[in-house]
Motif scaffolding. Structure first.
Motif, PDB file in Angstrom:
ATOM      1  N   PHE A  24       0.849  -1.203   0.000  1.00  0.00           N
ATOM      2  CA  PHE A  24       0.000   0.000   0.000  1.00  0.00           C
ATOM      3  C   PHE A  24       0.880   1.248   0.000  1.00  0.00           C
ATOM      4  O   PHE A  24       0.644   2.171  -0.782  1.00  0.00           O
ATOM      5  CB  PHE A  24      -0.932   0.007   1.206  1.00  0.00           C
ATOM      6  CG  PHE A  24      -2.048   1.007   1.092  1.00  0.00           C
ATOM      7  CD1 PHE A  24      -3.327   0.593   0.752  1.00  0.00           C
ATOM      8  CD2 PHE A  24      -1.835   2.366   1.303  1.00  0.00           C
ATOM      9  CE1 PHE A  24      -4.375   1.513   0.626  1.00  0.00           C
ATOM     10  CE2 PHE A  24      -2.859   3.282   1.179  1.00  0.00           C
ATOM     11  CZ  PHE A  24      -4.130   2.854   0.835  1.00  0.00           C
ATOM     12  N   ALA A  25       1.879   1.269   0.863  1.00  0.00           N
ATOM     13  CA  ALA A  25       2.755   2.428   0.927  1.00  0.00           C
ATOM     14  C   ALA A  25       3.496   2.630  -0.391  1.00  0.00           C
ATOM     15  O   ALA A  25       3.655   3.769  -0.854  1.00  0.00           O
ATOM     16  CB  ALA A  25       3.751   2.270   2.074  1.00  0.00           C
ATOM     17  N   ALA A  26       3.921   1.531  -1.004  1.00  0.00           N
ATOM     18  CA  ALA A  26       4.612   1.637  -2.284  1.00  0.00           C
ATOM     19  C   ALA A  26       3.692   2.192  -3.362  1.00  0.00           C
ATOM     20  O   ALA A  26       4.091   3.034  -4.169  1.00  0.00           O
ATOM     21  CB  ALA A  26       5.140   0.256  -2.698  1.00  0.00           C
ATOM     22  N   ALA A  27       2.432   1.747  -3.361  1.00  0.00           N
ATOM     23  CA  ALA A  27       1.470   2.247  -4.341  1.00  0.00           C
ATOM     24  C   ALA A  27       1.220   3.734  -4.137  1.00  0.00           C
ATOM     25  O   ALA A  27       1.101   4.500  -5.100  1.00  0.00           O
ATOM     26  CB  ALA A  27       0.169   1.461  -4.231  1.00  0.00           C
ATOM     27  N   ALA A  28       1.113   4.154  -2.884  1.00  0.00           N
ATOM     28  CA  ALA A  28       0.886   5.572  -2.594  1.00  0.00           C
ATOM     29  C   ALA A  28       2.056   6.420  -3.075  1.00  0.00           C
ATOM     30  O   ALA A  28       1.865   7.480  -3.683  1.00  0.00           O
ATOM     31  CB  ALA A  28       0.655   5.768  -1.102  1.00  0.00           C
ATOM     32  N   ARG A  29       3.270   5.958  -2.802  1.00  0.00           N
ATOM     33  CA  ARG A  29       4.444   6.725  -3.233  1.00  0.00           C
ATOM     34  C   ARG A  29       4.526   6.812  -4.752  1.00  0.00           C
ATOM     35  O   ARG A  29       4.920   7.831  -5.315  1.00  0.00           O
ATOM     36  CB  ARG A  29       5.717   6.099  -2.664  1.00  0.00           C
ATOM     37  CG  ARG A  29       5.942   6.406  -1.181  1.00  0.00           C
ATOM     38  CD  ARG A  29       7.334   5.995  -0.736  1.00  0.00           C
ATOM     39  NE  ARG A  29       7.472   4.544  -0.718  1.00  0.00           N
ATOM     40  CZ  ARG A  29       7.227   3.799   0.360  1.00  0.00           C
ATOM     41  NH1 ARG A  29       6.832   4.368   1.482  1.00  0.00           N
ATOM     42  NH2 ARG A  29       7.394   2.493   0.314  1.00  0.00           N
ATOM     43  N   GLU A  30       4.123   5.740  -5.426  1.00  0.00           N
ATOM     44  CA  GLU A  30       4.251   5.682  -6.887  1.00  0.00           C
ATOM     45  C   GLU A  30       3.098   6.372  -7.617  1.00  0.00           C
ATOM     46  O   GLU A  30       3.302   7.021  -8.648  1.00  0.00           O
ATOM     47  CB  GLU A  30       4.315   4.219  -7.326  1.00  0.00           C
ATOM     48  CG  GLU A  30       4.404   4.027  -8.838  1.00  0.00           C
ATOM     49  CD  GLU A  30       4.377   2.553  -9.235  1.00  0.00           C
ATOM     50  OE1 GLU A  30       4.297   2.286 -10.452  1.00  0.00           O
ATOM     51  OE2 GLU A  30       4.416   1.685  -8.335  1.00  0.00           O
ATOM     52  N   LEU A  31       1.870   6.255  -7.088  1.00  0.00           N
ATOM     53  CA  LEU A  31       0.693   6.626  -7.863  1.00  0.00           C
ATOM     54  C   LEU A  31      -0.110   7.797  -7.318  1.00  0.00           C
ATOM     55  O   LEU A  31      -0.846   8.435  -8.069  1.00  0.00           O
ATOM     56  CB  LEU A  31      -0.253   5.415  -7.968  1.00  0.00           C
ATOM     57  CG  LEU A  31       0.327   4.147  -8.598  1.00  0.00           C
ATOM     58  CD1 LEU A  31      -0.667   2.999  -8.443  1.00  0.00           C
ATOM     59  CD2 LEU A  31       0.650   4.376 -10.064  1.00  0.00           C
ATOM     60  N   SER A  32      -0.009   8.082  -6.023  1.00  0.00           N
ATOM     61  CA  SER A  32      -0.921   9.057  -5.419  1.00  0.00           C
ATOM     62  C   SER A  32      -0.619  10.480  -5.875  1.00  0.00           C
ATOM     63  O   SER A  32       0.535  10.892  -5.973  1.00  0.00           O
ATOM     64  CB  SER A  32      -0.854   8.983  -3.893  1.00  0.00           C
ATOM     65  OG  SER A  32      -1.810   9.855  -3.317  1.00  0.00           O
ATOM     66  N   ASN A  33      -1.698  11.237  -6.123  1.00  0.00           N
ATOM     67  CA  ASN A  33      -1.592  12.652  -6.452  1.00  0.00           C
ATOM     68  C   ASN A  33      -1.700  13.540  -5.221  1.00  0.00           C
ATOM     69  O   ASN A  33      -1.836  14.766  -5.354  1.00  0.00           O
ATOM     70  CB  ASN A  33      -2.692  13.049  -7.446  1.00  0.00           C
ATOM     71  CG  ASN A  33      -2.613  12.286  -8.750  1.00  0.00           C
ATOM     72  OD1 ASN A  33      -3.595  11.704  -9.186  1.00  0.00           O
ATOM     73  ND2 ASN A  33      -1.445  12.264  -9.370  1.00  0.00           N
ATOM     74  N   CYS A  34      -1.677  12.922  -4.041  1.00  0.00           N
ATOM     75  CA  CYS A  34      -1.736  13.673  -2.791  1.00  0.00           C
ATOM     76  C   CYS A  34      -0.335  13.782  -2.199  1.00  0.00           C
ATOM     77  O   CYS A  34       0.458  12.830  -2.300  1.00  0.00           O
ATOM     78  CB  CYS A  34      -2.659  12.943  -1.810  1.00  0.00           C
ATOM     79  SG  CYS A  34      -2.768  13.715  -0.166  1.00  0.00           S
ATOM     80  N   PRO A  35       0.008  14.916  -1.581  1.00  0.00           N
ATOM     81  CA  PRO A  35       1.331  15.036  -0.947  1.00  0.00           C
ATOM     82  C   PRO A  35       1.617  13.930   0.064  1.00  0.00           C
ATOM     83  O   PRO A  35       2.776  13.608   0.317  1.00  0.00           O
ATOM     84  CB  PRO A  35       1.272  16.408  -0.266  1.00  0.00           C
ATOM     85  CG  PRO A  35       0.284  17.178  -1.085  1.00  0.00           C
ATOM     86  CD  PRO A  35      -0.743  16.191  -1.513  1.00  0.00           C
ATOM     87  N   SER A  36       0.546  13.346   0.636  1.00  0.00           N
ATOM     88  CA  SER A  36       0.742  12.258   1.597  1.00  0.00           C
ATOM     89  C   SER A  36       1.388  11.036   0.961  1.00  0.00           C
ATOM     90  O   SER A  36       1.890  10.162   1.662  1.00  0.00           O
ATOM     91  CB  SER A  36      -0.594  11.849   2.223  1.00  0.00           C
ATOM     92  OG  SER A  36      -1.452  11.273   1.242  1.00  0.00           O
ATOM     93  N   GLY A  37       1.385  10.971  -0.373  1.00  0.00           N
ATOM     94  CA  GLY A  37       1.998   9.835  -1.055  1.00  0.00           C
ATOM     95  C   GLY A  37       3.462   9.663  -0.681  1.00  0.00           C
ATOM     96  O   GLY A  37       3.960   8.536  -0.599  1.00  0.00           O
ATOM     97  N   ALA A  38       4.141  10.781  -0.456  1.00  0.00           N
ATOM     98  CA  ALA A  38       5.553  10.709  -0.080  1.00  0.00           C
ATOM     99  C   ALA A  38       5.747   9.998   1.246  1.00  0.00           C
ATOM    100  O   ALA A  38       6.822   9.458   1.529  1.00  0.00           O
ATOM    101  CB  ALA A  38       6.148  12.116  -0.016  1.00  0.00           C
TER     102      ALA A  38
END
Length: 230
Positions: free
Chosen positions: A124-138
């Motif tokens: 999940f964290a990897a997907a967020a870092r790779e795909l999310s358009n929200c600053p929280s993705g980092a």
């Protein structure tokens, strides 16, 4: 025009044109008013549509009985102090974005993180870092502890007032786009008595009635036998 009753941009554009044409027929808008350009209508058309809807749509006030039934059926939504530790992957809807392709990417992400068995790397964290358009993705999509009041109302309705923990089995829609959401922990809140939330319930039922009436009115316009004004 209240857009609650419209499910997607194509439906919204068609409904807006029906209402614009109705405003012309009713003498509220000049027949020379231009049609929408890239989904944007004139200021005069917007004002005429508002006047048309104010005249044509009547929404009855919700009864106390209806309000009490709603409160009993949705008690979990009317709590104080409920919190959830969340993280998400945001697929933002921005001007010009291909919404169909965006949904496919979001659904693929949802399936991927739901199929992960929890061993090895944090998918999940990897997907967020790779795909999310929200600053929280980092930060792996981590949003921390949130209450319903911290979120957009449409997001809060999907996340709070439920018992689910883990990756939600559905995409969560908000004004920002499509979210893949994981609930890490929940803290239940205190149920609020009916009198404390009566106003909120009345507003909710009034909005639901308006959305239904608007949808029916647009359907009536679309089914009219007379041709649209050219």
């Amino acid at each position: 025009m209240d857009t609650t009753a419209v499910d997607n941009s194509a439906d919204f554009d068609a409904a807006t044109e029906l209402l614009r044409q109705a405003a012309i027929r009713e003498g509220l808008l000049d027949a020379a008013d231009p049609a929408a350009a890239e989904g944007v209508i004139s200021a005069a058309a917007s004002q005429a549509i508002e006047a048309l809807l104010e005249r044509e749509i009547r929404v009855p006030e919700p009864s106390e009985e209806a309000c009490r039934r709603h409160h009993a059926a949705h008690a979990a939504q009317y709590t104080r102090g409920e919190r959830a530790a969340l993280r998400h992957v945001l697929f933002a809807v921005t001007p010009g974005v291909d919404v169909v392709a965006l949904r496919k990417r979001a659904e693929a992400c949802l399936l991927d993180v739901r199929c992960h068995d929890g061993t090895g790397a944090d998918r999940f964290a990897a997907a967020a870092r790779e795909l999310s358009n929200c600053p929280s993705g980092a930060n792996g999509g981590d949003l921390g502890w949130l209450a319903a009041s911290d979120c957009a109302p449409e997001f809060a309705r999907e996340v709070f007032g439920h018992a689910e923990v883990g990756v939600l089995p559905r995409l969560v829609h908000s004004r920002f786009g499509l979210h893949v959401v994981e609930v890490l922990q929940r803290e239940s809140g205190e149920a609020l008595p009916f009198e404390a939330v009566r106003g909120a319930i009345e507003a909710t039922l009034r909005q639901q009635s308006y959305a239904t009436a608007l949808r029916q009115y647009v359907q009536l316009l679309g089914g009219a036998e007379s041709p649209l004004v050219q």
